[in-house]
Enzyme design. Sequence first.
Site, PDB file in Angstrom:
ATOM      1  CG  ASP A  80     -12.281  31.338 -17.620  1.00  0.00           C
ATOM      2  OD1 ASP A  80     -11.597  31.773 -18.987  1.00  0.00           O
ATOM      3  OD2 ASP A  80     -12.067  31.625 -16.200  1.00  0.00           O
TER       4      ASP A  80
ATOM      5  CE1 TYR B   7      -7.622  34.552  -9.907  1.00  0.00           C
ATOM      6  CE2 TYR B   7      -6.667  35.553 -12.272  1.00  0.00           C
ATOM      7  CZ  TYR B   7      -6.848  34.949 -11.036  1.00  0.00           C
ATOM      8  OH  TYR B   7      -7.774  36.754 -10.301  1.00  0.00           O
TER       9      TYR B   7
END
Length: 659
Positions: free
Chosen positions: A317, A404
Amino acid sequence: MTGSIPDEITHSQALARHPLDPLGPDEITLTTSILQASGRITPRMRLMAYSLHEPAKASVLTFQPGQPLAREVAVVIRDHERRLTIEALVSLSAGTLREWRERGDVQPALTYPEVFAAQEAILGDPTFRAALERRGITDLSTVVLYPWTAGYPGEQESAQEGRLIRMEAALALRPLDNYYAHPVEGIVATVELDTLAVRIEDHGSVPIPERTGNYTVEGMQSATNSPSFPAGPRRDLKPVSITQPQGVSFQVDGQQVSWQKWRFRVGFTPREGLVLHLLEYQDRGRWRPILYRASLSEMYVPYGDPTPSHNFKNVFDAGEVGIGVLANSLELGCDCLGEIYYFAACVNDAEGQAQVLSNAICLHEEDASMLWKHLEYNEDGSTRAEVRRSRRLVLSAISTVGNYEYGFYWYFYQDGTIQHEIKLTGIIAPAAIAPGEQPVSGTLVAPGLYGPYHQHYFNIRLDTMLDGLENTVVEINCEPLPWGAENPRGNAWVARETVLASESMAQRSIEPRSARIWKIINSSARNALGQPVGYALVPEKNAFPLFAQGSPQWERGGFTRNHLWVTAYDPAERYAAGNYPNQQPGGDGLPTYVRQNRPLEQQDLVVWYTFGSNHIVRPEDWPVMPVESVSFTLKPVGFFDGNPALDVAPAEHNNHHHE
């Protein structure tokens, strides 16, 4: 490589106050102007990321306010025409383009414009439309495409297809609909981002789950087949008001924060997000350094789903997307509560324009329960008690990475303790499954819908400076002593210390059975008892890799194989998975850094801590996931001569209560 700089552009002498201040809007604008004036920028080049090129430690540590600042910007560019990645270095102080390096072997992080262009290309692709039609979907206005990084598709495929992104589809059946509840299973679209060529995989259709997964009040009210969630918000909670009538106890001067006996600088980069610099504690009239720099080095999310539509999923990420780029603008009363100070942050867009992220970083104080207490019984039966309330300073930021949310929290306590906590929430990335079937690696969360098992790994890079730059790391394991003359009742145990003298030794895992911790010490600085001053890294909840050795996840996520790594400081070694994890087979980053096996005793060190969570998805994680936390603590161990919080004043007894 210098070009003609327009007259209206002034060089960056007064744009920053300290060498480590993050880039501001004027500096981003100036960087773009210098690049354009160089004559090197062509129409199909995308300006991916601007980051402060931090000066050498020696320059930073000797800096005095008012000195001229030499500001440089590291720039990553993608040339879509020539399918190259370019690394440039711009001097703001001199107004020149100092370096320009073209590479065909790496892929930088993805950008929003690339995602949007890929979505358009997929929606216009006839093979994709045919796959939808086989599932009875003809209205493209209901189709939502959401991105995944490509992982490592294989040497031959990578060489042939270049810069890749993958996408999956879902349906938004009504306004405010949570489209993750309606995945269009089996279709995986891959787009080559330099050419926008589309390739469609169709692994077979599964009925699209019909039950809504809406989680807002408006979304649930608009649904016709909402599950058995509450009909409306709870009404039985009384308000909680957090006020500081006399104002906050911290001071902010530019990017520097002072609170109680703490002092540090707040930084920010598009890749790492929130960064700490020059963390110090005031002890008996002197400022004592603890950390030179602390930041998120990498995040890795490998999925455990073996099905062909999902087994490619393993995402970095930070390195493949960018935590800073995805930072939220925080809202008072929701993301942060109390008397808040906000720091803005700034990133660039693909054209090199400044994008200001308001309220990107939140600073506030909060009560933290009891700091210390003792009660004594007097001879007359009365008691006397001394108790102190703990207060902590909180520095936080939140980023949204697709489905998320990740909250990053640094806590500073009055007794010298530092804690770093990461909070995970948002929406799981579910998949559809045929009626009556059970997922191999996942949990059913609604009819025909399951949440795949996955893991979250975080690596925090701690550039230590404990009373100076010459530090050592010691591992401490608690061990029972054998029965004998020195242990006649079998109750004795010792805390055994082992110096991690080299990079090969300093690759370690947690061991709860021996209460294993790691202590950073400075042997040339001693406390009043003659002991080396130290700070201990104390693990909390953690995880071990569950993917098979030799798998793409194993190769790419090499930093997850150890919870602790220690390296000799090298300013070029910044990221646990290397500079460019996107589409790479693995091996870069920490596994490469430690091959040098450099000595670590009384050296300028970097401590890397990997911690994570196994997400065995629960029905309670749907449709939006309650916060899950992972953390670690840095605690003083002999750094002070006694309890540094003895001088905390007693709390005023002014709390209201009702009989």
